[in-house]
Design a protein around this motif. Sequence first.
Motif, mmCIF file in Angstrom:
data_model
loop_
_atom_site.group_PDB
_atom_site.id
_atom_site.type_symbol
_atom_site.label_atom_id
_atom_site.label_comp_id
_atom_site.label_asym_id
_atom_site.label_seq_id
_atom_site.Cartn_x
_atom_site.Cartn_y
_atom_site.Cartn_z
ATOM 1 N N ALA A 1 0.854 -1.182 0.000
ATOM 2 C CA ALA A 1 0.000 0.000 0.000
ATOM 3 C C ALA A 1 0.894 1.237 0.000
ATOM 4 C CB ALA A 1 -0.901 -0.006 1.229
ATOM 5 N N PRO A 2 0.420 2.385 -0.533
ATOM 6 C CA PRO A 2 1.272 3.582 -0.606
ATOM 7 C C PRO A 2 1.886 3.979 0.734
ATOM 8 C CG PRO A 2 -0.665 3.887 -1.968
ATOM 9 C CD PRO A 2 -0.868 2.590 -1.234
ATOM 10 N N ARG A 3 1.131 3.917 1.813
ATOM 11 C CA ARG A 3 1.684 4.306 3.113
ATOM 12 C C ARG A 3 2.778 3.347 3.567
ATOM 13 N NH1 ARG A 3 -3.361 6.384 6.944
ATOM 14 N NH2 ARG A 3 -3.936 8.192 5.648
ATOM 15 N N ASP A 4 2.564 2.051 3.334
ATOM 16 C CA ASP A 4 3.595 1.077 3.684
ATOM 17 C C ASP A 4 4.828 1.258 2.815
ATOM 18 O OD1 ASP A 4 2.039 -0.045 5.662
ATOM 19 O OD2 ASP A 4 1.232 -1.631 4.381
ATOM 20 N N ALA A 5 4.601 1.582 1.536
ATOM 21 C CA ALA A 5 5.730 1.818 0.634
ATOM 22 C C ALA A 5 6.555 3.009 1.107
ATOM 23 C CB ALA A 5 5.222 2.048 -0.786
ATOM 24 N N GLU A 6 5.883 4.086 1.490
ATOM 25 C CA GLU A 6 6.608 5.261 1.971
ATOM 26 C C GLU A 6 7.400 4.927 3.235
ATOM 27 O OE1 GLU A 6 5.894 9.881 3.458
ATOM 28 O OE2 GLU A 6 4.188 8.677 2.763
ATOM 29 N N ARG A 7 6.813 4.161 4.113
ATOM 30 C CA ARG A 7 7.513 3.798 5.343
ATOM 31 C C ARG A 7 8.765 2.987 5.038
ATOM 32 N NH1 ARG A 7 4.956 0.330 10.387
ATOM 33 N NH2 ARG A 7 6.770 0.525 11.772
ATOM 34 N N LEU A 8 8.656 2.037 4.124
ATOM 35 C CA LEU A 8 9.820 1.227 3.770
ATOM 36 C C LEU A 8 10.895 2.083 3.123
ATOM 37 C CD1 LEU A 8 9.761 -2.320 2.215
ATOM 38 C CD2 LEU A 8 11.382 -0.616 1.419
ATOM 39 N N TYR A 9 10.486 2.950 2.185
ATOM 40 C CA TYR A 9 11.467 3.789 1.505
ATOM 41 C C TYR A 9 12.195 4.700 2.488
ATOM 42 C CZ TYR A 9 10.406 2.691 -3.400
ATOM 43 O OH TYR A 9 10.292 2.074 -4.613
ATOM 44 N N ARG A 10 11.463 5.337 3.375
ATOM 45 C CA ARG A 10 12.110 6.252 4.322
ATOM 46 C C ARG A 10 13.022 5.498 5.287
ATOM 47 N NH1 ARG A 10 10.533 11.314 3.693
ATOM 48 N NH2 ARG A 10 8.467 11.798 2.833
ATOM 49 N N ALA A 11 12.687 4.261 5.598
ATOM 50 C CA ALA A 11 13.515 3.487 6.520
ATOM 51 C C ALA A 11 14.771 2.943 5.854
ATOM 52 C CB ALA A 11 12.701 2.332 7.106
ATOM 53 N N ARG A 12 14.681 2.622 4.565
ATOM 54 C CA ARG A 12 15.782 1.911 3.912
ATOM 55 C C ARG A 12 16.507 2.689 2.815
ATOM 56 N NH1 ARG A 12 17.645 -2.383 6.794
ATOM 57 N NH2 ARG A 12 15.898 -3.122 8.068
ATOM 58 N N LEU A 13 15.848 3.685 2.205
ATOM 59 C CA LEU A 13 16.460 4.364 1.062
ATOM 60 C C LEU A 13 16.573 5.872 1.237
ATOM 61 C CD1 LEU A 13 15.516 1.573 -0.268
ATOM 62 C CD2 LEU A 13 15.435 2.847 -2.387
ATOM 63 N N ALA A 14 16.248 6.402 2.410
ATOM 64 C CA ALA A 14 16.193 7.851 2.576
ATOM 65 C C ALA A 14 17.545 8.529 2.381
ATOM 66 C CB ALA A 14 15.631 8.196 3.951
ATOM 67 N N ARG A 15 18.650 7.793 2.512
ATOM 68 C CA ARG A 15 19.974 8.380 2.332
ATOM 69 C C ARG A 15 20.551 8.128 0.941
ATOM 70 N NH1 ARG A 15 22.314 9.889 7.227
ATOM 71 N NH2 ARG A 15 24.424 9.643 6.417
ATOM 72 N N VAL A 16 19.759 7.479 0.090
ATOM 73 C CA VAL A 16 20.205 7.251 -1.285
ATOM 74 C C VAL A 16 20.214 8.576 -2.031
ATOM 75 C CG1 VAL A 16 19.573 6.205 -3.497
ATOM 76 C CG2 VAL A 16 19.452 4.862 -1.389
#
Length: 387
Positions: A180-195
């Motif tokens: 879901a979009p909210r879950d996707a955002e949570r995963l991205y911010r947790a794992r890719l936010a420094r990319v």
Amino acid sequence: MAAAVVIREYDPATDRAGTEAVDRECEVGPAGGMSLHADLLGDPLARVRHSPAYLMLVAEAAGGQIVGLIRGTVKSVATAGATTSSPASASVGYILGLRVSPSHRRMGVALRLVRRLEQWFERTGAAYAYMATDKSNEPSLRLFTGRCGYSKFRTPSLLVHPVHAHRLRGPRRAAVHRLAPRDAERLYRARLARVEFFPADIGAVLGNPLSLGTFVSIVDDYEWRGVEAFLASPPASWAVASLWDCGGAFRLEVRGASRARRAAAAASRALDARAKWMRVPSVPDFFRPFVAWFVYGLGGGGDDGSTRAAEALFVAFVNMARGRAAAVAVEVAACDPLRRRIPHWRSLSCEEDLWCMKRLGSGGDVEGWDWARSAPGQSIFVDPREV
């Protein structure tokens, strides 16, 4: 002639037909000796309207003729090399859609358009400006690196795979889950936010109507129990990526193909449709307006199994696109390990795209650090709104 050209902001009430005419005159890139054209779907602002801040400028000659245009966006993104003494993010301006009519080239119109757009970047608070082009586009490189002060910055690869009538085969023991979009955002911010180039407004990107969804691929045995459990104890081999429908903004078309090429492509499609079991590497009808899907936000775990997970995702996307798009593309950093197993056709891909960057006068450094001169990170986040 150049002095008679006025640079001003695009007016949708009067300039639409003129800007569309300039867009039609200018090809957007090479395609095996032919030319690739992009036709915007009715709205000249379609490629930038989804960004946080955007501007379109036109060059108007005597008599009201539109002879050039440029588009730009500004947003906040993650930078490379973030440490306690350097910024983790920066406001950047992105230049795209620079076009000048053949009748007004080599008159300084493009230079004036770029400089006016940079002035807007600075007023909006951007610390850097960057652009992307094919490394073989010598006129563009001469303009930006020779006259505008840009430096060659990153060399990502654009990998493209055509969509066939048959399904592609992916790695075994790879499960793909939709988020879901909210879950996707949570995963991205947790794992890719420094990319590098990760957008601060990732939620707006994921929630955009042109975003077709975010998916996680996991290799080997792993029971999917949702994002919270995944983040608490992720598997060793996984990959995440999202899909964007470029057809919502423009259609592509390859022009200049010979009758023999068109006939060969048509024959391959006919055979593929009638005998899917043969898995014929058919060529879609790129010679009429077609839709492409773009894969963005590709990232994953750090082991070799994650490259298989990335392959499984891309294969799933190509299979999902059957009957809906003619090609699926992804842009990855030159040193990204996930690129090793992404299926693609070399004849359709660009192994070395070129991004150029310039630090603007509004700042952009902390204790001498300059992003425009920094070493590249392992990965890069390509914003689909700017494709």
